[in-house]
Design a protein around this motif. Structure first.
Motif, short mmCIF file in Angstrom:
data_model
loop_
_atom_site.label_atom_id
_atom_site.label_comp_id
_atom_site.label_asym_id
_atom_site.label_seq_id
_atom_site.Cartn_x
_atom_site.Cartn_y
_atom_site.Cartn_z
N GLN A 244 42.16 48.16 33.85
CA GLN A 244 42.67 48.26 35.22
C GLN A 244 42.98 46.88 35.80
OE1 GLN A 244 39.79 50.50 37.41
NE2 GLN A 244 40.35 52.48 36.49
N LEU A 247 46.14 45.65 34.29
CA LEU A 247 47.30 46.31 34.89
C LEU A 247 47.61 45.73 36.27
CD1 LEU A 247 46.63 50.03 33.89
CD2 LEU A 247 48.35 48.50 32.94
N GLU A 251 50.95 43.81 37.43
CA GLU A 251 51.70 44.15 38.63
C GLU A 251 51.93 42.93 39.50
OE1 GLU A 251 49.60 47.21 40.62
OE2 GLU A 251 50.07 48.78 39.13
#
Length: 397
Positions: A244, A247, A251
């Protein structure tokens, strides 16, 4: 500062979760037993069996037991008393008795290994490692691992020792004596096997309570592990949390590239670069002006220093002239003083001659007394003035 505040809040939240978890563990605790009673239960069968063989040796019970068998069985019994404290049944009783201490150590173990991941804080340590280390402090695993095999081994060894002690030499020549020796051998062998029976019985007794205690211990540990699972990071949770975070990083990187690829960004970047170059040129100009002013100040200072040196040289010449004139003045005053001394001496001699002349003429010429007195007064005045001049010359010298 903001990150430290978040870490502090996470730790406080983690402490509240741990306190709640340990309160739930305290509610799930099994009723505690007296470990002395557990120990007596573990040695009950070995004690009863040994007393049974001892009564047979004493003749109270109707079966024959040799003295060597009683001694060897007694040795195995003493070993069983030592090993009983390291049985799994006694270990689980000790574990339940010191459950509060266990919870305290587990709390410290979790607190020392806290690690925040993805906005959550849990312990990055293994519960299995902690429970293994803690279990080694409850009992000695070395005793527990050899106890199941040492009792039958000692029983077999005792049997062979008993047979060796009761074995006759078979030196008889008659059939009756030989039958007697064979009967003695068989009776000794029969009692010798009692040692092996006792050892195997203790081994079975030990294994039963060992497995029973380990199953209870594993059940208690599984209950504690399930209750505290929320306080420990699992491998899957760590991988998921890192995934997570990666990610989220991707982003943020994508958004950063979007900003970099936009025209507004390059325009702002160009303006920022132009502004910085303008400031740099201005700094260079100010620095050049400062260097120029510094050089002018240094030049003025050097000129002032040169003028002061010239003035110092003029003052040195004037000082030398003053010293020369003072020296000439001292020489002139010294010569004047010498001349006055000589003139004073001459005047004194003249005064002495006049006095002597006056004394000679005093008797012959009484009419001239008034003139002589006036002459004496004049001489005294001259002497006083001469002394005053000499004192002034001494002061000047």
């Amino acid at each position: 500062m903001y990150k430290d505040t978040i870490d502090t809040l996470q730790r406080l939240f983690m402490q509240e979760n741990m306190n709640e978890t340990f309160q739930n563990l305290a509610a799930l605790e099994a009723p505690k037993r007296n470990c002395a009673l557990v120990y007596l239960k573990l040695i009950l069968l070995p004690t009863v069996a040994y007393l049974y063989f001892l009564l047979g040796f004493l003749g109270i019970l109707h079966f024959k037991v040799g003295i060597h068998s009683v001694v060897l069985i007694g040795f195995i019994y003493i070993v069983s008393l030592i090993f009983a404290k390291h049985n799994g049944e006694f270990g689980v009783c000790t574990f339940r008795r010191y459950s509060k201490e266990f919870q305290t150590e587990l709390h410290e173990y979790i607190s020392k290994n806290l690690m925040p991941i993805g906005g959550q804080m849990k312990s990055n340590a293994s519960f299995e490692n902690f429970i293994d280390t803690y279990a080694k402090g409850i009992r000695n695993d070395n005793y527990a691992s050899v106890a199941a095999s040492i009792f039958p081994t000692m029983g077999i060894l005792g049997t062979f020792i008993s047979i060796a002690l009761t074995l006759p030499d078979f030196s008889s020549q008659s059939a009756g004596a030989l039958e007697n020796e064979i009967s003695l051998l068989l009776s000794g062998v029969g009692t010798a096997f009692y040692v092996s029976i006792y050892g195997i019985l203790l081994s079975l007794w030990w294994i039963f309570f060992e497995k029973r205690g380990l199953s209870r211990f594993d059940r208690d540990v599984a209950l504690i592990q399930n209750s505290t699972a929320a306080l420990f990071w699992t491998k899957e949770e760590i991988e998921q949390a890192y995934l997570q975070e990666n990610l989220q990083n991707f982003e943020r990187i994508g958004k950063m590239f979007e900003r970099l690829s936009s025209n507004d960004f390059f325009e702002r970047l160009g303006k920022s670069i132009e502004t910085k170059f303008g400031l740099f040129d201005e700094m260079l100009t100010l620095e050049a002006m400062a260097v120029k002013r510094g050089a002018e100040h240094i030049k003025e200072g050097m000129e002032a220093l040169s003028r002061s040196q010239d003035r110092q040289r003029d003052l040195a010449v004037i000082h030398e002239d003053i010293l020369t004139k003072l020296s000439l003045f001292n020489e002139s005053t010294t010569s004047l003083h010498v001349k006055l001394m000589h003139s004073n001496e001459a005047m004194l001699k003249t005064n002495e001659e006049l006095l002597r002349t006056l004394k000679e003429t005093q008797q012959s010429d009484t009419a001239a007394n008034d003139e002589v007195e006036s002459l004496k007064e004049s001489l005294k005045i001259i002497d006083a003035e001469t002394e005053e001049i000499i004192q002034k010359m001494d002061a000047l010298k």
